[in-house]
Design an enzyme around this catalytic site. Structure first.
Site, PDB file in Angstrom:
ATOM      1  CE  LYS A 117      63.601  27.381  88.523  1.00 39.97           C
ATOM      2  NZ  LYS A 117      63.061  28.295  89.525  1.00 39.97           N
ATOM      3  CD  GLU A 201      66.788  22.798  83.706  1.00 38.63           C
ATOM      4  OE1 GLU A 201      65.668  22.327  83.456  1.00 38.63           O
ATOM      5  OE2 GLU A 201      67.256  22.891  84.855  1.00 38.63           O
ATOM      6  NE  ARG A 293      57.465  27.634  97.783  1.00 41.32           N
ATOM      7  CZ  ARG A 293      56.713  26.830  97.049  1.00 41.32           C
ATOM      8  NH1 ARG A 293      55.924  25.949  97.667  1.00 41.32           N
ATOM      9  NH2 ARG A 293      56.729  26.862  95.736  1.00 41.32           N
TER      10      ARG A 293
END
Length: 630
Positions: A117, A201, A293
């Site tokens: 990330k 975040e 994916r």
């Protein structure tokens, strides 16, 4: 290279779904299975099957060496990883390449980059894709992370660098909770992904989760297949998804779709992918992550575009260009998907295990049912408790919601607790109808699901009993319908652990419950009965109760003990013999069915005895801690 045989390195409904497309393309399939899946639906459907090992994931679905050996034994051309398991593991793609086996997924470089990330966010910032303010650096010391959180400003979101599905993700509302939440996030991340690194975040208080389906080929072409709204979540697990997203302005939608394509181009991507954005109240949106994916919710994108994304994956893996250009991809109508889980919404959504005694899923036009299990199968502690995905298409959102409600009304599952009633409830709420559900709405206690045992519900059940052949209701020319011998019907029912008694009589062409509340069941009412279990559907809401001889095996916590609510593993013991604890204090942390559970004291007490230790595997209803109330 033309692909003629594919090994599916997965299980359950996604394996079934991939096999369906392979059949249409005349491609042979090889299923793999662990011990609990020996007779599973995907194994029965495939052309060939290969046993991997025990229920332990490291011995089966996560064992790269065994999967490659199976691929070589069965002489496959390619491996499709589905989603979850090894679908985003770069080392799996690289290992297959060494054996000249095609990986039907993203390139290893993209998997590795987007799998982090922190690296993903740094890449997107360089590509000028908007990102949430936060911390994504290498220094993972507690002091540094604590300071970064203070600089970002509370509330902050802790996210596992290698995470997904809500694992290793915690909201911290105040500085005093940061260290404990960080420890919990790191522990979850280490257990789930083998990596305890995190990023921080800024937490958006009313977030919408909007994601864009993207696709790229080996020739540099990138397209989007429009967006999906996945804001209806609980504990970061998606519950309902729909496409397109309702309420987006044309300008915001265009900017978001363009940003998704730009993000995909920035990493030289190939295959199916999803760019996930978080959107705040003023329509500003920020990159969250890229799923490299196929997504669980890919079906809603398929239904509005008419594209088979698995077929596209196979074509792109063969080296073919994308079947359509961007200008040739159009959206039509609206699609909604609900995830039917084996869990108990009235008991903190605890997963439910056991035999599926009856699975009745409605089939109709414009309805897809993706499921890897059916009647007589079992939901075990080893895998995700999803029973099925139900997906509906209609010309517009309002009609789509109504059609999905009908599908749920006509469906029923017995043998385990499910969220089917909760799904119906959500679809009926004003918040969902006005697309005002945020990713944190359910976790904040909004939209609570509290089904009641109303007179109308009792009347519907009574009507079911009295409408069956040989019942006590008879037709009288003079008086119309009446109960045989004019004797009232006595009902004894159990609802949420409480016994209820009702007297039902027939009067003025309607049922009279306890001498009042006339009700005549309508054509939309439903009653599903299996053995001693009853599910009544009224106004699209499901009410479940049981009959007197229903034997429920439920573990009930009390003030004298902490009892394991289900089979699982003890992660942490927070108390020892002799400790004084207050009501609400977390005493034991368990992990079961991919979920971390905190077991709390029901009252102020003294710990008398701790019977287990960290890493112990325990069965349901095992006494973990004995206590003496004070």
């Amino acid at each position: 290279m033309s692909i003629g045989k594919i090994l599916i390195a997965n299980r359950g409904e996604i394996a079934v779904r991939i096999i369906a497309t392979c059949r249409q393309l005349n491609i042979k399939t090889v299923a793999v299975f662990a011990d609990p899946d020996r007779h599973a639906k995907h194994v029965q459907m495939a052309d060939e099957a290969c046993h991997l090992g025990s229920a332990n994931l490291a011995d089966s679905y996560l064992n790269i060496d065994k999967l490659i050996a199976a691929a070589k034994i069965h002489q496959v051309d390619a491996v499709h990883p589905g989603y979850g398991f090894l679908s985003e593991r770069a080392e799996f793609a690289e290992a297959l390449a060494k054996h000249n086996i095609i990986f039907i997924g993203a390139p290893a470089e993209a998997l590795r980059l987007m799998g982090s990330k922190s690296a993903a966010k740094q890449t997107m910032l360089q590509a000028d894709v908007p990102c949430v303010p936060g911390y994504q650096e290498a220094d993972q010391s507690t002091d540094t992370l604590r300071q970064a959180a203070a600089e970002i400003g509370y509330p902050v979101l802790i996210k596992a660098v290698a995470g997904g599905g809500g694992k290793g993700m915690k909201i911290v509302h105040q500085a005093s909770d940061f260290d404990d939440q960080l420890k919990s996030a790191q522990r979850e991340a280490k257990n789930a992904f083998g990596d305890d690194q995190v990023i921080l975040e800024k937490y958006i208080t009313q977030p919408k989760h909007i994601e864009v389906q993207v696709f790229a080929d080996q020739h540099g072409h990138v397209v989007h297949l429009f967006e999906r709204d996945c804001s209806t979540q609980r504990r970061y697990q998606k519950v309902i998804e729909e496409a397109p997203a309702a309420g987006l302005s044309d300008a915001t939608r265009t900017d978001m779709l363009n940003a998704a394509v730009k993000a995909t181009q920035a990493i030289d991507y190939v295959g199916a992918g999803t760019i996930e954005f978080i959107m705040d109240g003023d329509d500003s949106f920020y990159f969250m992550e890229m799923n490299t994916r196929l997504q669980v919710e890919h079906r809603v994108s398929e239904l509005i575009t008419g594209v088979d994304l698995v077929a596209w994956q196979i074509k792109v893996a063969q080296g073919e260009p994308l079947p359509k250009k961007q200008t040739e991809i159009h959206e039509s109508g609206h699609a909604i998907q609900v995830r039917l889980y084996a869990e108990d919404p009235t008991n903190n959504y605890l997963p439910s295990t056991g035999l599926l005694e009856r699975v009745q899923l409605a089939v109709a036009d414009h309805v897809l049912v993706d499921s890897g299990v059916g009647t007589a199968d079992s939901v075990t502690i080893h895998y995700d408790p999803m029973i099925a995905k139900l997906v509906v298409w209609a010309k517009n959102r309002k009609t789509c919601i109504k059609r999905m409600q009908q599908v749920l009304d006509e469906s029923a599952v017995f043998g385990v607790k499910t969220n089917i009633g909760f799904l119906s409830h959500l679809l009926s709420t004003k918040a969902f109808l006005k697309h005002q559900i945020y990713t944190n709405s359910l976790d904040q206690g909004e939209l609570a699901y509290l089904p009641s045992l109303s007179p109308e519900v009792v009347a519907i059940y009574a009507d079911h009993l009295l409408s069956t052949p040989g019942s006590a209701r008879v037709w009288d020319r003079a008086n119309g319908w009446r109960l045989q011998g004019n004797q009232p019907l006595q009902l004894q029912l159990f609802h949420q652990g409480t016994e209820h008694h009702f007297t039902v009589t027939w009067e003025d062409d309607a049922y009279l419950i306890n001498g009042q509340d006339h009700y005549l069941p309508g054509p939309q009412d439903r009653c599903h009965v299996h053995r001693h279990q009853v599910q009544v559907v009224h106004n699209h809401l499901r009410h479940e109760f049981s009959l007197p001889d229903y034997e429920a095996k439920a573990s009930v916590a009390d003030a004298n003990a902490i009892i394991a609510p289900m089979p699982g593993k003890i992660i942490e013991l927070k108390v020892k013999d002799g400790d004084q604890v207050r009501a609400g204090t977390t005493l034991v942390v368990m992990e079961a069915m991919k979920m971390e559970l905190e077991l709390k004291a029901e009252a102020d007490a003294t710990v008398k005895a701790v019977h287990h230790q960290a890493n112990d595997q325990v069965q349901a209803e095992t006494v973990l801690v004995d206590m003496e109330p004070v």
